[in-house]
Design an enzyme around this catalytic site. Structure first.
Site, PDB file in Angstrom:
ATOM      1  N   ARG A  20       0.870  -1.152  -0.069  1.00  0.00           N
ATOM      2  CA  ARG A  20       0.039  -0.002  -0.036  1.00  0.00           C
ATOM      3  C   ARG A  20       0.908   1.411   0.141  1.00  0.00           C
ATOM      4  O   ARG A  20       0.479   2.296  -0.679  1.00  0.00           O
ATOM      5  CB  ARG A  20      -0.889   0.019   1.175  1.00  0.00           C
ATOM      6  CG  ARG A  20      -1.961  -0.947   1.014  1.00  0.00           C
ATOM      7  CD  ARG A  20      -2.680  -1.361   2.297  1.00  0.00           C
ATOM      8  NE  ARG A  20      -3.852  -2.200   2.167  1.00  0.00           N
ATOM      9  CZ  ARG A  20      -3.755  -3.445   2.022  1.00  0.00           C
ATOM     10  NH1 ARG A  20      -2.887  -4.138   1.992  1.00  0.00           N
ATOM     11  NH2 ARG A  20      -4.915  -4.169   1.711  1.00  0.00           N
ATOM     12  N   ARG A 124      -5.893 -17.998  -9.707  1.00  0.00           N
ATOM     13  CA  ARG A 124      -6.476 -17.349  -8.570  1.00  0.00           C
ATOM     14  C   ARG A 124      -7.883 -16.641  -9.191  1.00  0.00           C
ATOM     15  O   ARG A 124      -7.781 -16.032 -10.301  1.00  0.00           O
ATOM     16  CB  ARG A 124      -5.816 -16.540  -7.670  1.00  0.00           C
ATOM     17  CG  ARG A 124      -4.721 -17.372  -7.098  1.00  0.00           C
ATOM     18  CD  ARG A 124      -3.739 -16.492  -6.210  1.00  0.00           C
ATOM     19  NE  ARG A 124      -4.384 -15.983  -4.988  1.00  0.00           N
ATOM     20  CZ  ARG A 124      -3.936 -15.397  -4.196  1.00  0.00           C
ATOM     21  NH1 ARG A 124      -2.497 -14.991  -4.299  1.00  0.00           N
ATOM     22  NH2 ARG A 124      -4.568 -14.907  -2.966  1.00  0.00           N
ATOM     23  N   GLN A 171      -8.027  -6.920  -0.164  1.00  0.00           N
ATOM     24  CA  GLN A 171      -7.337  -6.636  -1.617  1.00  0.00           C
ATOM     25  C   GLN A 171      -8.414  -6.103  -2.523  1.00  0.00           C
ATOM     26  O   GLN A 171      -8.498  -5.041  -3.277  1.00  0.00           O
ATOM     27  CB  GLN A 171      -6.941  -7.618  -2.372  1.00  0.00           C
ATOM     28  CG  GLN A 171      -5.585  -8.337  -1.716  1.00  0.00           C
ATOM     29  CD  GLN A 171      -5.198  -9.484  -2.410  1.00  0.00           C
ATOM     30  OE1 GLN A 171      -5.968 -10.012  -3.037  1.00  0.00           O
ATOM     31  NE2 GLN A 171      -4.097 -10.174  -1.662  1.00  0.00           N
ATOM     32  N   ASP A 319      -4.722 -15.380   6.827  1.00  0.00           N
ATOM     33  CA  ASP A 319      -3.351 -15.818   6.495  1.00  0.00           C
ATOM     34  C   ASP A 319      -2.468 -16.693   7.395  1.00  0.00           C
ATOM     35  O   ASP A 319      -1.567 -17.219   7.135  1.00  0.00           O
ATOM     36  CB  ASP A 319      -2.450 -14.560   6.267  1.00  0.00           C
ATOM     37  CG  ASP A 319      -2.923 -13.746   4.969  1.00  0.00           C
ATOM     38  OD1 ASP A 319      -3.566 -14.346   4.020  1.00  0.00           O
ATOM     39  OD2 ASP A 319      -2.472 -12.796   4.925  1.00  0.00           O
ATOM     40  N   LYS A 346      -6.226 -19.096  -2.307  1.00  0.00           N
ATOM     41  CA  LYS A 346      -5.088 -18.362  -1.932  1.00  0.00           C
ATOM     42  C   LYS A 346      -3.813 -18.869  -2.737  1.00  0.00           C
ATOM     43  O   LYS A 346      -4.081 -19.321  -3.977  1.00  0.00           O
ATOM     44  CB  LYS A 346      -4.626 -18.458  -0.491  1.00  0.00           C
ATOM     45  CG  LYS A 346      -5.826 -17.985   0.514  1.00  0.00           C
ATOM     46  CD  LYS A 346      -5.521 -16.506   0.453  1.00  0.00           C
ATOM     47  CE  LYS A 346      -6.749 -15.819   1.231  1.00  0.00           C
ATOM     48  NZ  LYS A 346      -6.939 -14.354   1.004  1.00  0.00           N
ATOM     49  N   ARG A 394       3.072 -19.787   2.725  1.00  0.00           N
ATOM     50  CA  ARG A 394       2.867 -20.057   4.243  1.00  0.00           C
ATOM     51  C   ARG A 394       2.734 -21.757   4.321  1.00  0.00           C
ATOM     52  O   ARG A 394       2.676 -22.140   5.304  1.00  0.00           O
ATOM     53  CB  ARG A 394       1.515 -19.358   4.173  1.00  0.00           C
ATOM     54  CG  ARG A 394       1.540 -17.935   4.031  1.00  0.00           C
ATOM     55  CD  ARG A 394       0.457 -17.136   4.717  1.00  0.00           C
ATOM     56  NE  ARG A 394       0.502 -15.572   4.331  1.00  0.00           N
ATOM     57  CZ  ARG A 394       1.296 -14.690   4.673  1.00  0.00           C
ATOM     58  NH1 ARG A 394       2.281 -14.741   5.599  1.00  0.00           N
ATOM     59  NH2 ARG A 394       1.089 -13.590   4.033  1.00  0.00           N
TER      60      ARG A 394
HETATM   61  C1  S3P Z   1      -4.303  -9.049   1.675  1.00  0.00           C
HETATM   62  C2  S3P Z   1      -5.583  -9.391   1.825  1.00  0.00           C
HETATM   63  C3  S3P Z   1      -5.658 -10.681   2.058  1.00  0.00           C
HETATM   64  C4  S3P Z   1      -4.592 -11.637   2.385  1.00  0.00           C
HETATM   65  C5  S3P Z   1      -3.437 -11.243   1.560  1.00  0.00           C
HETATM   66  C6  S3P Z   1      -2.880  -9.807   1.794  1.00  0.00           C
HETATM   67  C7  S3P Z   1      -3.891  -7.538   1.806  1.00  0.00           C
HETATM   68  O1  S3P Z   1      -6.401 -11.296   0.802  1.00  0.00           O
HETATM   69  O2  S3P Z   1      -4.859 -13.062   2.346  1.00  0.00           O
HETATM   70  O3  S3P Z   1      -2.432 -12.233   1.841  1.00  0.00           O
HETATM   71  O4  S3P Z   1      -2.827  -7.252   1.551  1.00  0.00           O
HETATM   72  O5  S3P Z   1      -4.975  -6.677   1.445  1.00  0.00           O
HETATM   73  P1  S3P Z   1      -7.830 -11.039   0.559  1.00  0.00           P
HETATM   74  O6  S3P Z   1      -8.040  -9.625   0.166  1.00  0.00           O
HETATM   75  O7  S3P Z   1      -7.836 -12.039  -0.716  1.00  0.00           O
HETATM   76  O8  S3P Z   1      -8.695 -11.639   1.477  1.00  0.00           O
END
Ligand code: S3P
Length: 434
Positions: A20, A124, A171, A319, A346, A394
């Site tokens: 970000r 994905r 995300q 996660d 994932k 992971r």
């Molecule tokens: C993340 C959000 C999660 C997480 C990923 C990082 C992020 O995914 O599993 O490792 O930084 O916004 P999702 O938004 O698909 O849940």
């Protein structure tokens, strides 16, 4: 069983906040300085796509806290519409966050582009990003399976949106927020189940919390963002592996410094302490809007099995679930998970990946569409176990922690995959073994 003792000062900088900070830096006018940026492959993929879009990105090593070498990233941009049409598809490698969050920015740029990734990322689900961006007026193409390549025909005339997230996903929330920054008017994102909130905090967005736990995020479009510095705290998802190592080892005591303790990220701590884990938080303070502190963990024999089914808890530990499952199986012989179908989308199908590997260690498991149960350990493996990593950092780290702490003979099919989020994972564990 080994003992692991000492202080961890070199945990990787947080992956989510690093992505970000780079993307917000590229959207801001001026020079953004990011201190303690992650060296993980995923975050480097985000810097790579920004460079390919013509954003100036510099990276250097400086001496940081504890006399360690850390990374400083400097991003120079002219603001929301500073991106240039690429000469080739943007390569996101293994990073779902790069692909999904950058798509929100590309949807607002007046050119065509394409996002691709490695074999794991190309499988994905991407319909979740196409839907809101199409509602805002961008043209998005996906494969017939709803996966990448993601083709984007962006427009400077994005419409504001009111969007209720169909799955809890930070995300997707972030990509809608990044697109909405360019839209002509006010957008609202409704989150029935809360996900990590770094984007809201870092952009200083207005949020409205409802008594049922839902949150509304309000974004005013076309407001110039001014560059500001960011400091990245240590990654709590990386800390979870070290916490599990400490809990599983015998006579271990580890202190992990300067970890991001944002409540949307550390739900694994109350989950573990409710099962009896000896974990304490020290030195908690706020830096740059994020709570940061130290985690002290001591070996805890006789932890209760974990049973996780509440949707809010699942979102809070999404996660950490592979590590929690493996830890619970190795410490108590049992584990149970429901309402976690997201785990199948994932870097690998993490329900199947955990079950396949636990079965190699002699655990009896049962899978459901949205979870699984570890019923007990029926046998001990006759020789060395090979952990199938499924291109998933992971999965590799969760099982490595278990077999290293318990001393059971095993190897990873692919140890390099840990570099996606935790390049110094093996070094830190070696340094703690006493
Ligand atoms: C993340 C959000 C999660 C997480 C990923 C990082 C992020 O995914 O599993 O490792 O930084 O916004 P999702 O938004 O698909 O849940």
């Amino acid at each position: 069983m080994g003992a692991f003792t000492g202080e961890v000062t070199a945990l990787p900088p947080d992956k989510s906040i690093s992505h970000r900070a780079a993307l917000i830096g590229a959207l801001s006018e001026g020079v953004t300085e990011i201190t303690n940026f992650s060296a993980g492959f995923d975050n480097q993929s985000t810097l790579g796509v920004l460079r390919d879009a013509g954003i100036v990105v510099e990276q250097e090593e400086i001496i940081g806290a504890y006399g360690r070498n850390i990374r400083k990233v400097v991003i120079r941009s002219k603001g929301l519409w500073s991106f240039m049409a690429p000469e080739k598809p943007f390569m996101c490698n293994n990073s779902g966050s790069t692909m999904r969050m950058f798509a929100g920015i590309l949807a607002a740029q007046p050119f065509e582009s394409q996002l691709v990734g490695d074999s794991s990322l190309m499988k994905r689900p991407m319909k979740r990003i196409a839907e809101p961006l199409r509602m805002m007026g961008a043209r998005i193409g996906l494969s017939s399976d709803g996966t990448a390549p993601v083709s984007i025909c962006g427009t400077k005339d994005l419409k504001p949106i009111e969007y209720c997230l169909p799955v809890p996903s930070a995300q997707v929330k972030s990509l809608v927020a990044f697109a909405a920054l360019h839209a002509d008017g006010e957008s609202r994102i409704i989150e029935p189940i809360r996900s990590r909130d770094h984007t809201e905090l870092m952009l200083g967005l207005e949020t409205i919390d409802h008594s049922d736990g839902a949150r509304v995020i309000v974004i005013q479009g076309r407001q110039p963002l001014e560059a500001r510095p960011f400091y990245i705290p240590s990654d709590p998802s990386a800390a979870c592996f070290i916490v599990a190592l400490g809990l599983l080892g015998n006579g271990s005591e580890i202190i992990i410094r300067d970890v991001c303790l944002n409540p949307t990220r550390v739900e694994f701590i109350p989950v573990l302490t409710a099962a009896g884990a000896d974990i304490t938080i020290e030195n908690s303070r706020i830096i740059g809007g994020e709570t940061i502190g130290d985690i002290l963990v001591r070996s805890t024999p006789g932890m209760k099995p974990l049973v996780i089914s509440d949707k809010v808890v699942v979102a809070g530990v999404i996660d950490e679930l592979p590590m929690l499952a493996v830890l619970s199986a190795f410490s108590s012989g049992e584990f149970e998970l429901h309402n976690a179908e997201e785990l199948r989308t994932k870097e690998s199908d993490r329900i199947d990946a955990v079950v396949v590997n636990l079965e190699r260690f002699g655990f009896e498991c049962e899978q459901y569409p949205d979870g699984f149960r570890v019923i007990g350990r029926r046998s001990m493996p006759s020789g060395e176990v090979t952990i199938e990593c499924f291109d998933d950092h992971r999965i590799a780290m969760s099982f490595f922690v278990a077999f290293r702490a318990t001393g059971e003979p095993a190897v990873l099919s692919d140890s390099g995959v840990v570099g996606v989020s935790f390049p110094n994972f093996f070094d830190i564990i070696d340094s703690l073994e006493s």
